[in-house]
Design an enzyme around this catalytic site. Structure first.
Site, PDB file in Angstrom:
ATOM      1  N   ASP A  65      73.071  37.736 -12.664  1.00  0.00           N
ATOM      2  CA  ASP A  65      72.461  37.556 -11.354  1.00  0.00           C
ATOM      3  C   ASP A  65      70.952  37.670 -11.444  1.00  0.00           C
ATOM      4  OD1 ASP A  65      72.408  40.364 -11.821  1.00  0.00           O
ATOM      5  OD2 ASP A  65      74.184  40.651 -10.580  1.00  0.00           O
ATOM      6  N   ASP A 134      80.344  50.339  -3.931  1.00  0.00           N
ATOM      7  CA  ASP A 134      81.212  49.671  -2.962  1.00  0.00           C
ATOM      8  C   ASP A 134      82.154  48.675  -3.627  1.00  0.00           C
ATOM      9  OD1 ASP A 134      79.448  47.685  -3.676  1.00  0.00           O
ATOM     10  OD2 ASP A 134      78.696  47.296  -1.647  1.00  0.00           O
ATOM     11  N   HIS A 136      81.363  46.222  -5.835  1.00  0.00           N
ATOM     12  CA  HIS A 136      80.877  44.895  -6.205  1.00  0.00           C
ATOM     13  C   HIS A 136      80.689  44.784  -7.715  1.00  0.00           C
ATOM     14  CE1 HIS A 136      76.715  46.744  -5.792  1.00  0.00           C
ATOM     15  NE2 HIS A 136      76.567  46.056  -6.915  1.00  0.00           N
ATOM     16  N   GLU A 141      79.336  41.081  -3.149  1.00  0.00           N
ATOM     17  CA  GLU A 141      79.502  42.194  -2.225  1.00  0.00           C
ATOM     18  C   GLU A 141      80.891  42.152  -1.573  1.00  0.00           C
ATOM     19  OE1 GLU A 141      77.409  44.407  -2.404  1.00  0.00           O
ATOM     20  OE2 GLU A 141      75.337  43.873  -1.979  1.00  0.00           O
TER      21      GLU A 141
END
Length: 259
Positions: A65, A134, A136, A141
């Site tokens: 990314d 979380d 990801h 996400e």
């Protein structure tokens, strides 16, 4: 899915073992490189092995990314982070490490071009991953499509708060958008190696390994991969219901069997 619970230094060695075995058998292998704190010990271990003779000269690598809009010279631009942590410390050829172009005028076209570049390289042989609190992976996400490909994403407040430590503690300085490989892109790699350490990752690891496959916990898609390895320390493993079984399985593993 193989789950290994061990101290962080041992986890780094195990991940480096997998990379080294791949490069020894396939010198022109394609690696997937992650940023964040999770892979740093792995990169240090690979550098040590490079200094002892392991070559990356014929290998290629793709990043997971990139932030959108960070200036080319910004130290937290992921291309610069990867250059600092691993690419410049081993013998990758110039241009052998590629990342999505977060400064492109046409971001949609840049994402399509990145997908094409990975495909043209024959796909990723071994993808190194971390995981967010979380759940990801890369910047997929919660709520991300399990069939997603490289695209622009808006970062959650939680992710930006988690990453603020890299920006002097200021969440306002963390970009709001990124380009990221999609979950289907990641799942196309032939071997996934995810590392997680620390109590803060315990719930995400639990959902990844033992929860239902769900877009709410994007990393859980790894349960569907035919060759996925999850390397965690005791703290990150503290929510795993089958932790004792994972430890027993690893202790009884045949000597000839790698990750």
């Amino acid at each position: 899915m193989e789950v290994v619970i061990a101290p962080a230094d041992q986890l780094a060695r195990l991940a480096a073992d997998a990379v080294e075995a791949l490069l020894r058998g396939k010198p022109d292998a394609v690696l997937g490189l992650a940023t964040g704190s999770s892979p740093l010990k792995v990169y240090d271990e690979l550098v040590r092995r490079h200094e002892a003779g392991l070559s990356f000269a014929r290998a290629r690598a793709f990043m997971l990314d990139e932030y959108v809009g960070l200036p080319a010279e910004h130290p937290e631009r992921y291309r610069n982070v990867i250059e600092k942590e691993i690419a410049s410390r081993v013998d990758f050829e110039p241009g052998a490490v590629e990342g999505p172009d977060g400064l492109a005028d046409d971001l949609v076209a840049a994402c399509a071009a990145y997908e094409a570049a990975i495909a043209d390289a024959g796909g990723v042989d071994l993808q190194i991953l971390g995981i967010g609190t979380d759940g990801h992976i890369a910047f997929n996400e919660p709520g991300s499509s399990l069939a997603s490909r490289t695209r622009i994403k808006t970062l959650t407040r939680q992710t930006r708060e988690d990453n603020a430590r890299f920006f002097g503690g200021s969440v306002d300085d963390v970009p709001r958008h990124c380009l990221t490989q999609g979950l289907a892109t990641i799942m196309s790699a032939r071997h996934l190696v995810l590392l997680a350490t620390g109590k803060a990752k315990a719930e995400a690891v639990h959902q990844l390994v033992e929860g239902p496959v769900s877009a709410m916990w994007p990393a859980s898609v790894m349960q569907l991969h035919p060759h996925a390895t999850v390397l965690v320390d005791d703290a990150a493993a503290s929510r795993l219901q089958l932790a004792d079984y994972y430890r027993e399985t690893f202790e009884d593993k045949p000597d000839w069997q790698g990750l």
